[in-house]
Write a protein that holds these residues in place. Structure first.
Motif, PDB file in Angstrom:
ATOM      1  N   PRO A 114      14.345   7.420 -12.867  1.00 25.45           N
ATOM      2  CA  PRO A 114      14.345   7.014 -14.280  1.00 25.45           C
ATOM      3  C   PRO A 114      12.906   6.921 -14.791  1.00 25.45           C
ATOM      4  CG  PRO A 114      15.743   5.580 -12.926  1.00 25.45           C
ATOM      5  CD  PRO A 114      14.944   6.418 -11.985  1.00 25.45           C
ATOM      6  N   ARG A 115      12.773   6.865 -16.085  1.00 28.23           N
ATOM      7  CA  ARG A 115      11.454   6.901 -16.737  1.00 28.23           C
ATOM      8  C   ARG A 115      10.539   5.805 -16.167  1.00 28.23           C
ATOM      9  NH1 ARG A 115       9.603   8.995 -21.583  1.00 28.23           N
ATOM     10  NH2 ARG A 115       7.830   7.902 -22.510  1.00 28.23           N
ATOM     11  N   PHE A 116       9.321   6.210 -15.755  1.00 27.66           N
ATOM     12  CA  PHE A 116       8.347   5.241 -15.233  1.00 27.66           C
ATOM     13  C   PHE A 116       6.926   5.762 -15.416  1.00 27.66           C
ATOM     14  CE2 PHE A 116       8.666   8.229 -11.817  1.00 27.66           C
ATOM     15  CZ  PHE A 116       7.474   8.150 -11.099  1.00 27.66           C
ATOM     16  N   ASP A 117       5.952   4.841 -15.282  1.00 23.18           N
ATOM     17  CA  ASP A 117       4.523   5.152 -15.329  1.00 23.18           C
ATOM     18  C   ASP A 117       3.909   4.695 -14.012  1.00 23.18           C
ATOM     19  OD1 ASP A 117       4.397   6.082 -18.116  1.00 23.18           O
ATOM     20  OD2 ASP A 117       4.826   3.995 -18.615  1.00 23.18           O
ATOM     21  N   LEU A 118       2.888   5.423 -13.558  1.00 26.27           N
ATOM     22  CA  LEU A 118       2.229   5.071 -12.305  1.00 26.27           C
ATOM     23  C   LEU A 118       0.816   5.644 -12.315  1.00 26.27           C
ATOM     24  CD1 LEU A 118       2.346   3.924  -9.394  1.00 26.27           C
ATOM     25  CD2 LEU A 118       3.218   6.178  -8.671  1.00 26.27           C
ATOM     26  N   ASP A 119      -0.134   4.831 -11.855  1.00 21.97           N
ATOM     27  CA  ASP A 119      -1.524   5.277 -11.767  1.00 21.97           C
ATOM     28  C   ASP A 119      -1.989   5.103 -10.330  1.00 21.97           C
ATOM     29  OD1 ASP A 119      -4.050   6.139 -12.346  1.00 21.97           O
ATOM     30  OD2 ASP A 119      -4.745   4.215 -13.136  1.00 21.97           O
ATOM     31  N   ILE A 120      -2.445   6.190  -9.707  1.00 22.53           N
ATOM     32  CA  ILE A 120      -2.975   6.151  -8.348  1.00 22.53           C
ATOM     33  C   ILE A 120      -4.448   6.536  -8.434  1.00 22.53           C
ATOM     34  CG2 ILE A 120      -2.762   7.014  -5.988  1.00 22.53           C
ATOM     35  CD1 ILE A 120       0.100   7.828  -6.624  1.00 22.53           C
ATOM     36  N   PRO A 121      -5.369   5.551  -8.340  1.00 20.74           N
ATOM     37  CA  PRO A 121      -6.796   5.866  -8.455  1.00 20.74           C
ATOM     38  C   PRO A 121      -7.274   6.762  -7.328  1.00 20.74           C
ATOM     39  CG  PRO A 121      -6.380   3.507  -8.686  1.00 20.74           C
ATOM     40  CD  PRO A 121      -5.115   4.127  -8.174  1.00 20.74           C
ATOM     41  N   ALA A 122      -8.336   7.508  -7.587  1.00 20.85           N
ATOM     42  CA  ALA A 122      -8.901   8.399  -6.581  1.00 20.85           C
ATOM     43  C   ALA A 122      -9.347   7.599  -5.361  1.00 20.85           C
ATOM     44  CB  ALA A 122     -10.081   9.156  -7.177  1.00 20.85           C
ATOM     45  N   GLY A 123      -9.024   8.132  -4.172  1.00 21.41           N
ATOM     46  CA  GLY A 123      -9.433   7.500  -2.928  1.00 21.41           C
ATOM     47  C   GLY A 123      -8.494   6.434  -2.421  1.00 21.41           C
ATOM     48  N   GLN A 124      -7.458   6.105  -3.151  1.00 22.20           N
ATOM     49  CA  GLN A 124      -6.533   5.052  -2.736  1.00 22.20           C
ATOM     50  C   GLN A 124      -5.418   5.626  -1.861  1.00 22.20           C
ATOM     51  OE1 GLN A 124      -3.732   2.878  -5.546  1.00 22.20           O
ATOM     52  NE2 GLN A 124      -5.249   1.254  -5.194  1.00 22.20           N
ATOM     53  N   GLY A 176      15.302   5.096  -7.261  1.00 23.28           N
ATOM     54  CA  GLY A 176      14.375   5.803  -8.126  1.00 23.28           C
ATOM     55  C   GLY A 176      13.408   4.929  -8.885  1.00 23.28           C
ATOM     56  N   ARG A 177      13.468   3.623  -8.686  1.00 25.18           N
ATOM     57  CA  ARG A 177      12.584   2.712  -9.411  1.00 25.18           C
ATOM     58  C   ARG A 177      11.618   2.033  -8.437  1.00 25.18           C
ATOM     59  NH1 ARG A 177      14.414   1.928 -14.558  1.00 25.18           N
ATOM     60  NH2 ARG A 177      16.607   2.480 -14.976  1.00 25.18           N
ATOM     61  N   ILE A 178      10.424   1.728  -8.933  1.00 24.86           N
ATOM     62  CA  ILE A 178       9.444   0.985  -8.154  1.00 24.86           C
ATOM     63  C   ILE A 178       9.717  -0.500  -8.381  1.00 24.86           C
ATOM     64  CG2 ILE A 178       6.990   0.509  -7.815  1.00 24.86           C
ATOM     65  CD1 ILE A 178       6.447   3.353  -8.888  1.00 24.86           C
ATOM     66  N   VAL A 179      10.195  -1.171  -7.343  1.00 24.84           N
ATOM     67  CA  VAL A 179      10.589  -2.584  -7.494  1.00 24.84           C
ATOM     68  C   VAL A 179       9.523  -3.545  -6.990  1.00 24.84           C
ATOM     69  CG1 VAL A 179      13.048  -2.039  -7.419  1.00 24.84           C
ATOM     70  CG2 VAL A 179      11.835  -2.502  -5.272  1.00 24.84           C
ATOM     71  N   GLU A 180       8.581  -3.053  -6.158  1.00 21.82           N
ATOM     72  CA  GLU A 180       7.468  -3.887  -5.700  1.00 21.82           C
ATOM     73  C   GLU A 180       6.228  -3.025  -5.621  1.00 21.82           C
ATOM     74  OE1 GLU A 180       8.145  -6.126  -2.145  1.00 21.82           O
ATOM     75  OE2 GLU A 180      10.151  -6.759  -2.748  1.00 21.82           O
ATOM     76  N   ASP A 181       5.067  -3.623  -5.953  1.00 22.54           N
ATOM     77  CA  ASP A 181       3.808  -2.889  -5.965  1.00 22.54           C
ATOM     78  C   ASP A 181       2.695  -3.866  -5.613  1.00 22.54           C
ATOM     79  OD1 ASP A 181       1.530  -1.437  -6.449  1.00 22.54           O
ATOM     80  OD2 ASP A 181       2.062  -0.847  -8.496  1.00 22.54           O
ATOM     81  N   GLY A 182       1.995  -3.605  -4.510  1.00 22.14           N
ATOM     82  CA  GLY A 182       0.897  -4.473  -4.114  1.00 22.14           C
ATOM     83  C   GLY A 182       0.355  -4.067  -2.762  1.00 22.14           C
ATOM     84  N   SER A 183      -0.649  -4.809  -2.285  1.00 21.47           N
ATOM     85  CA  SER A 183      -1.207  -4.528  -0.966  1.00 21.47           C
ATOM     86  C   SER A 183      -0.222  -4.977   0.098  1.00 21.47           C
ATOM     87  CB  SER A 183      -2.533  -5.259  -0.799  1.00 21.47           C
ATOM     88  OG  SER A 183      -2.310  -6.657  -0.717  1.00 21.47           O
ATOM     89  N   PRO A 184      -0.326  -4.448   1.329  1.00 19.47           N
ATOM     90  CA  PRO A 184       0.605  -4.875   2.379  1.00 19.47           C
ATOM     91  C   PRO A 184       0.607  -6.382   2.593  1.00 19.47           C
ATOM     92  CG  PRO A 184      -0.579  -2.920   3.079  1.00 19.47           C
ATOM     93  CD  PRO A 184      -1.207  -3.352   1.796  1.00 19.47           C
ATOM     94  N   ASP A 185      -0.569  -6.977   2.606  1.00 18.49           N
ATOM     95  CA  ASP A 185      -0.634  -8.424   2.843  1.00 18.49           C
ATOM     96  C   ASP A 185       0.013  -9.196   1.701  1.00 18.49           C
ATOM     97  OD1 ASP A 185      -1.939  -7.983   5.230  1.00 18.49           O
ATOM     98  OD2 ASP A 185      -3.961  -8.208   4.379  1.00 18.49           O
ATOM     99  N   GLU A 186      -0.231  -8.758   0.475  1.00 14.76           N
ATOM    100  CA  GLU A 186       0.356  -9.448  -0.675  1.00 14.76           C
ATOM    101  C   GLU A 186       1.888  -9.397  -0.628  1.00 14.76           C
ATOM    102  OE1 GLU A 186      -3.176  -8.588  -3.977  1.00 14.76           O
ATOM    103  OE2 GLU A 186      -1.335  -7.400  -3.972  1.00 14.76           O
ATOM    104  N   LEU A 187       2.425  -8.228  -0.314  1.00 17.16           N
ATOM    105  CA  LEU A 187       3.879  -8.086  -0.317  1.00 17.16           C
ATOM    106  C   LEU A 187       4.525  -8.813   0.860  1.00 17.16           C
ATOM    107  CD1 LEU A 187       4.386  -4.365  -1.389  1.00 17.16           C
ATOM    108  CD2 LEU A 187       4.378  -6.417  -2.798  1.00 17.16           C
ATOM    109  N   ILE A 188       3.827  -8.857   2.008  1.00 17.62           N
ATOM    110  CA  ILE A 188       4.374  -9.579   3.163  1.00 17.62           C
ATOM    111  C   ILE A 188       4.464 -11.072   2.844  1.00 17.62           C
ATOM    112  CG2 ILE A 188       3.887 -10.301   5.546  1.00 17.62           C
ATOM    113  CD1 ILE A 188       2.707  -7.481   5.986  1.00 17.62           C
ATOM    114  N   GLY A 189       3.448 -11.573   2.139  1.00 20.07           N
ATOM    115  CA  GLY A 189       3.444 -12.986   1.793  1.00 20.07           C
ATOM    116  C   GLY A 189       4.293 -13.309   0.583  1.00 20.07           C
TER     117      GLY A 189
END
Length: 602
Positions: free
Chosen positions: A379-389, A572-585
């Motif tokens: 479904p419709r979404f926006d996402l930004d992946i910075p260079a080098g990430q 098809g949707r992004i339900v969580e977004d963060g660093s591994p440590d942030e999401l684990i906690g």
């Protein structure tokens, strides 16, 4: 509405007359484009056939002259007419034989030129088609296009065209010669053409459907065989041999039955054809005999008329065989033209934008993707992946992770919105720059026949050997490669059969490292590695991912741990977004996945 039995894919399909005409037009257009480069040889071939056929047809007329003019002159001690008739007969035979030899050579050159052109077109065009086509069009069907279908066209070009042109010209010239010699015998032949036309039309209508079904049955056999042999490991692992035997047996029976029906048609057509020929010859002989007695015609003319009538029916069997070749080739040409008419669902840009050096910034703006209107995957979404990430995509099977990765690699275009690299829409980016900037390593880790060094070198064909070795060392592949019988020169065999699945994956990592893309996509790329191998390759992965944008799709969370950022996807949707440590906690879905993974290790 009237319908015609045809072929669509490998299934029987009822075409409307309009669809059937469209198929014929498409096939003829393809045939015309294939024959255009050899048109001069075609005209030369046609001229040779006309002259050689005329020379062959002249024989009975020369015999008539020798009998009616030569024998009376010979009784008067004048051997010249008989000598001239004999010499003319030998010369026409010699001319015909010489020209037939020239025709065979020219026809072979035309046939091979057309087949090389067509075979190359199919290969190059199929190679350019988008991933969507190859995911829906089975490998067996593609092989059928390049094998049995091309063989059917080859048979038509090698023998069928010769049978048609020479047969038709022979009949036309024979009929003309018969009317010229004796118009009344020509009328007898004309009367015989009426039942002949009905018989031929009957044969044509029935054989057309049978020949199409024969092509379909043949293609199904090839598809079944290729898919069985390609998936032989799964066949043996799941004991599918008996079921395959039954299914293949049914296909063989179907193929046998349709060919038996074709032969049954010939069993009716050929005897009736011969019967008509005998009846025509007998009628000409009977009427001509009375006319010879009455002095209406000479004996030589009667003999020539009988010979011409007999010869008129001789090519009909060859023309029936031509129709066999024609139906097979026409069906094959329809299917090949169908493949060549396919357009890439991801076309190259008409006015491409160059991007010589990419930094690797990937952005999704209002992106939606659906394979079909009623099957929305993303479904419709926006996402930004910075260079080098380094991004890790996590989620259950069917969540849309691989689809998102394929959009970044531009194996598919979004249904709406844009995917861009460094601000340039991927749909506008020059294909060479796109493939240089974005590389995907999949779980298949496909290796081509050739050496290990050749397979690594696919990443950059102009790379020197020392850089190939450096790439292998960077991902931890050097040690096992050196242990192979011939090191980097070891032939991996078909599809990499000489090395293990994990080793194939390491070689694919080295290939990607050598390519040095700005964006690297790993789609389950560590799935073939066992735990010790996976741990050994972690350091290589760190080297591989360093300084570039990376998207990792993995179920193993040990691989995810090296990511800067984790995206958890569901339906098809992004339900969580963060660093591994942030999401684990955070106590969300990723935390639950991580906890379950740790429990499995214990």
């Amino acid at each position: 509405m009237s319908t015609v039995i045809g072929v669509q894919g490998e299934e029987r399909h009822e075409y409307t007359k309009a669809e059937s005409r469209s198929l014929r037009t498409r096939s003829l257009r393809l045939l015309g484009s294939l024959l255009h480069p050899v048109r001069r040889m075609l005209w030369a071939t046609l001229a040779i056939v006309v002259v050689s056929t005329a020379a062959q047809v002249a024989g009975p007329a020369i015999i008539a002259y020798g009998i009616d003019q030569g024998l009376p002159a010979l009784l008067a001690q004048d051997w010249m007419p008989v000598g001239l008739a004999g010499l003319a007969y030998v010369l026409t035979g010699a001319v015909g034989a010489f020209l037939i030899a020239a025709y065979i050579r020219l026809a072979a050159r035309i046939s091979q030129a057309v087949l090389i052109d067509l075979r190359t077109r199919v290969f190059l065009h199929t190679q350019k088609l988008s991933l969507e086509f190859h995911e829906s069009y089975t490998s067996g069907r593609i092989i059928s296009r390049q094998t049995s279908d091309l063989d059917a066209i080859r048979e038509l070009l090698d023998e069928g065209i010769n049978q048609l042109i020479r047969g038709v010209l022979y009949m036309v010239f024979t009929a003309i010669a018969l009317v010229w010699l004796d118009w009344l015998s020509g009328l007898v032949l004309l009367a015989a053409l009426v039942p002949l036309a009905f018989l031929t039309r009957w044969f044509q209508l029935r054989s057309q459907a049978y020949f199409r079904r024969s092509r379909v049955a043949s293609a199904k056999l090839i598809v079944q065989f290729v898919e069985t042999m390609t998936g032989i490991r799964a066949v043996q692992a799941f004991r599918k041999e008996r079921r395959n035997e039954r299914e293949f047996g049914e296909l063989v029976e179907d193929y046998r039955d349709v060919n038996a029906k074709v032969l049954a048609l010939f069993a009716i057509y050929n005897p009736l054809l011969n019967l008509m020929g005998y009846a025509a010859v007998a009628t000409v002989l009977l009427i001509g005999g009375f006319r010879v007695v009455d002095g209406g015609i000479e004996v030589g003319v009667l003999l020539a008329a009988v010979l011409y009538t007999k010869r008129f029916f001789d090519p009909m069997e060859e023309l029936a065989m031509f129709y066999n070749s024609y139906q097979s080739a026409a069906s094959a040409l329809e299917k090949i033209s169908g493949v060549l008419e396919e357009e890439p669902s991801v076309p190259d840009p008409a006015d491409p934008v160059d991007l010589w050096t990419a930094s690797g910034d990937v952005r999704f703006d209002g992106v939606e993707f659906a394979y079909t209107p009623d099957r929305v995957i993303l479904p419709r979404f926006d996402l930004d992946i910075p260079a080098g990430q380094t991004i890790a995509l996590v989620g259950s099977t069917g969540a849309g992770k691989s689809t998102l990765a394929k959009l970044i690699a531009r194996f598919y275009d979004p249904s709406s919105g844009t995917v861009s690299l460094d601000g340039v829409d991927l749909a506008r980016l020059h294909p060479k720059d796109l493939r240089r900037a974005i590389v995907m390593v999949t779980q298949e880790a496909y290796l081509f026949s050739g050496s290990v060094a050749d397979n690594i070198g696919l990443g950059r064909p102009d790379a020197p050997f020392d850089e190939i070795v450096r790439a292998a060392k960077a991902v931890g592949a050097h040690e096992f490669i050196e242990s192979l019988p011939n090191g980097y020169d070891t032939d991996v065999n078909k599809r990499g059969g000489r090395v293990s699945a994990g080793q194939r994956q390491l070689i694919s990592f080295a290939r990607a490292f050598l390519a040095n893309p700005a964006v690297l996509i790993l789609d389950e790329a560590t799935s073939s590695l066992d735990i010790p191998s996976e741990r050994a390759v972690q350091e290589g992965l760190q080297t591989l991912l360093k300084g570039r944008t990376a998207v990792i799709i993995a179920h193993r969370l040990s691989t995810v741990a090296i990511a800067d950022r984790v995206l958890v996807m569901e339906r098809g949707r992004i339900v969580e977004d963060g660093s591994p440590d942030e999401l684990i906690g955070g106590g969300g879905r990723f935390a639950a996945l991580h906890s379950a993974w740790q429990d499995s290790l214990v």
